[in-house]
Design an enzyme around this catalytic site. Structure first.
Site, PDB file in Angstrom:
ATOM      1  NE  ARG A   1      -3.880   0.530   1.981  1.00  0.00           N
ATOM      2  CZ  ARG A   1      -5.081   0.598   2.550  1.00  0.00           C
ATOM      3  NH1 ARG A   1      -5.294   1.414   3.566  1.00  0.00           N
ATOM      4  NH2 ARG A   1      -6.070  -0.152   2.114  1.00  0.00           N
TER       5      ARG A   1
ATOM      6  CG  HIS B   1      -8.570   0.218  -2.535  1.00  0.00           C
ATOM      7  ND1 HIS B   1      -7.746  -0.868  -2.274  1.00  0.00           N
ATOM      8  CD2 HIS B   1      -9.195   0.502  -1.349  1.00  0.00           C
ATOM      9  CE1 HIS B   1      -7.872  -1.211  -1.000  1.00  0.00           C
ATOM     10  NE2 HIS B   1      -8.739  -0.403  -0.426  1.00  0.00           N
TER      11      HIS B   1
ATOM     12  CD  GLN C   1     -12.884  -1.901  -0.276  1.00  0.00           C
ATOM     13  OE1 GLN C   1     -12.052  -1.813   0.606  1.00  0.00           O
ATOM     14  NE2 GLN C   1     -14.078  -2.423  -0.058  1.00  0.00           N
TER      15      GLN C   1
ATOM     16  CG  ASP D   1     -13.728   6.110  -0.124  1.00  0.00           C
ATOM     17  OD1 ASP D   1     -13.698   5.996   1.114  1.00  0.00           O
ATOM     18  OD2 ASP D   1     -12.705   6.035  -0.837  1.00  0.00           O
TER      19      ASP D   1
ATOM     20  CB  CYS E   1     -14.223   0.874   0.726  1.00  0.00           C
ATOM     21  SG  CYS E   1     -13.649   2.581   0.768  1.00  0.00           S
TER      22      CYS E   1
ATOM     23  NE  ARG F   1     -10.739  -5.528   0.790  1.00  0.00           N
ATOM     24  CZ  ARG F   1      -9.932  -4.544   1.199  1.00  0.00           C
ATOM     25  NH1 ARG F   1     -10.376  -3.634   2.050  1.00  0.00           N
ATOM     26  NH2 ARG F   1      -8.681  -4.463   0.753  1.00  0.00           N
TER      27      ARG F   1
HETATM   28  N1   CP Z   1     -11.207  -0.319   2.909  1.00  0.00           N
HETATM   29  C1   CP Z   1      -9.916  -0.391   3.250  1.00  0.00           C
HETATM   30  O1   CP Z   1      -9.018  -0.616   2.415  1.00  0.00           O
HETATM   31  O2   CP Z   1      -9.687  -0.229   4.579  1.00  0.00           O
HETATM   32  P1   CP Z   1      -8.275  -0.001   5.263  1.00  0.00           P
HETATM   33  O3   CP Z   1      -7.761   1.328   4.782  1.00  0.00           O
HETATM   34  O4   CP Z   1      -8.563  -0.022   6.723  1.00  0.00           O
HETATM   35  O5   CP Z   1      -7.341  -1.111   4.842  1.00  0.00           O
HETATM   36  N1  NVA Z   2     -10.103   6.574  -0.878  1.00  0.00           N
HETATM   37  C1  NVA Z   2      -9.648   6.120   0.404  1.00  0.00           C
HETATM   38  C2  NVA Z   2      -9.836   4.649   0.546  1.00  0.00           C
HETATM   39  C3  NVA Z   2      -9.462   4.096   1.880  1.00  0.00           C
HETATM   40  C4  NVA Z   2      -9.665   2.628   1.969  1.00  0.00           C
HETATM   41  C5  NVA Z   2      -8.190   6.495   0.580  1.00  0.00           C
HETATM   42  O1  NVA Z   2      -7.410   6.405  -0.370  1.00  0.00           O
HETATM   43  O2  NVA Z   2      -7.848   6.912   1.674  1.00  0.00           O
END
Ligand code: CP
Ligand code: NVA
Length: 309
Positions: free
Chosen positions: A108, A135, A138, A227, A267, A293
């Site tokens: 990530r 993502h 997700q 989101d 999400c 997930r």
């Molecule tokens: N939805 C999601 O990816 O959650 P986290 O940021 O907690 O991993």
């Molecule tokens: N759009 C959000 C998703 C988190 C799971 C981010 O990038 O922070």
């Protein structure tokens, strides 16, 4: 070996195969506890290395359980403990070491460039656990949840996104082509999806509807997703951006425009983009969405390692 970086780079067949495998595996785990291993232990002896340069709760836990349930193990690296983060080692050398100590790498990151540089240097698969532009794990999991709840292929459903046009939406847009479903977006006019994903869509002659109005976007929807308006590490004027989205909150009024049995997904984590009453309503399936997930992550890992059944 296959990477899992962007939905747009994976074939519809491979994406569907991952979902079919996840469904079978989930069914077989009804009486299992979190750490019970799937009967065939397909990844016995394998190590997943994961690293988060940004916060995470769900992705971290679901990858942990996913590899454990497949019979393998996991090592979570803290970026601040690696030489890489302080410029003391190159991505190339770091990738070489990761490839000789583990079987698969999940990252990530705040940088799509970094993800691609890792891909170039690794000789093991890499999974994108969220980047500024997408993502993918997700969204594939969300499609699993939608089909599970609606008991119909997603191509027969109207999917609506209300809110920020961010990484999660980019993956949803890519999925609308791969799975051929109707996608409608409700967002402020200055915050439309980015031009590169729209160009990608146009090339594939896929039409999506974009409204500068949440109520219009919700019309006839089977599923409404949203989101946070402010994503992790978003370098924006938060107050100004939030003000622009004040008419794009998922309220009961918005939900009432959708089909009667419409479901709401998010999400997570959440901010002010959804009313508490919608979030806690019967139509909200966010906890089932989060729990799924694990199941989809397992099949993504198996796909990357060439071990889908
Ligand atoms: N939805 C999601 O990816 O959650 P986290 O940021 O907690 O991993
Ligand atoms: N759009 C959000 C998703 C988190 C799971 C981010 O990038 O922070």
């Amino acid at each position: 070996m296959q990477n899992f970086i962007n939905i747009k780079d994976i074939s519809s067949k491979n994406l569907r195969d991952i979902l079919i495998d996840a469904k079978k595996r989930k069914r077989l785990r009804k009486k299992f506890d979190f750490l019970d291993i799937d009967s065939s232990a397909p990844l016995k002896g394998k190590l997943l290395i994961q690293m988060f340069e940004k916060s995470s709760l769900r992705t971290r836990l679901s990858f942990y359980l996913a590899i454990k349930q497949l019979g393998g193990s996991v090592l979570t690296l803290r970026p601040d403990e690696l030489h890489l983060s302080k410029g003391g080692e190159s991505i190339g050398d770091t990738a070489k070491i990761l490839s000789s100590f583990g079987n698969i790498f999940m990252l990530r990151t705040d940088s799509d460039k970094k993800l691609n540089e890792f891909k170039e240097h690794l000789s093991i698969p890499i999974i994108n656990g969220l980047s500024p532009s997408s993502h993918p794990t997700q969204i594939l999991s969300d499609i699993f949840t939608i089909e599970e709840l609606k008991k119909r292929p997603i191509k027969k459903l109207n999917i609506t996104w209300i809110g920020d046009c961010n990484n999660v939406l980019n993956s949803l847009i890519a999925a609308s082509v791969k799975f051929n479903f109707n996608l409608t977006i409700g967002c402020p006019k200055d915050y439309k999806p980015n031009s590169s994903i729209l160009k990608w869509l146009n090339k594939r002659k896929k039409k999506i509807a974009i409204f500068n109005d949440a109520i219009k976007a919700a019309n006839n929807a089977d599923v409404i997703l949203t989101d946070k308006v402010i994503s992790i590490n978003d370098k924006v004027n938060k107050k100004k951006k939030l003000a622009k989205f004040k008419n794009f909150v998922v309220t009961q009024k918005v939900i009432n425009k959708a089909k009667k049995n419409c479901i709401f997904l998010h999400c997570l984590p959440r901010g002010s983009e959804v009313d508490e009453s919608v979030f806690t309503s019967k139509q909200s399936k966010v906890w089932q969405q989060a729990a799924n997930r694990v199941h989809v992550q397992k099949s993504i890992i198996l796909y990357c390692l060439g071990k889908l059944r």
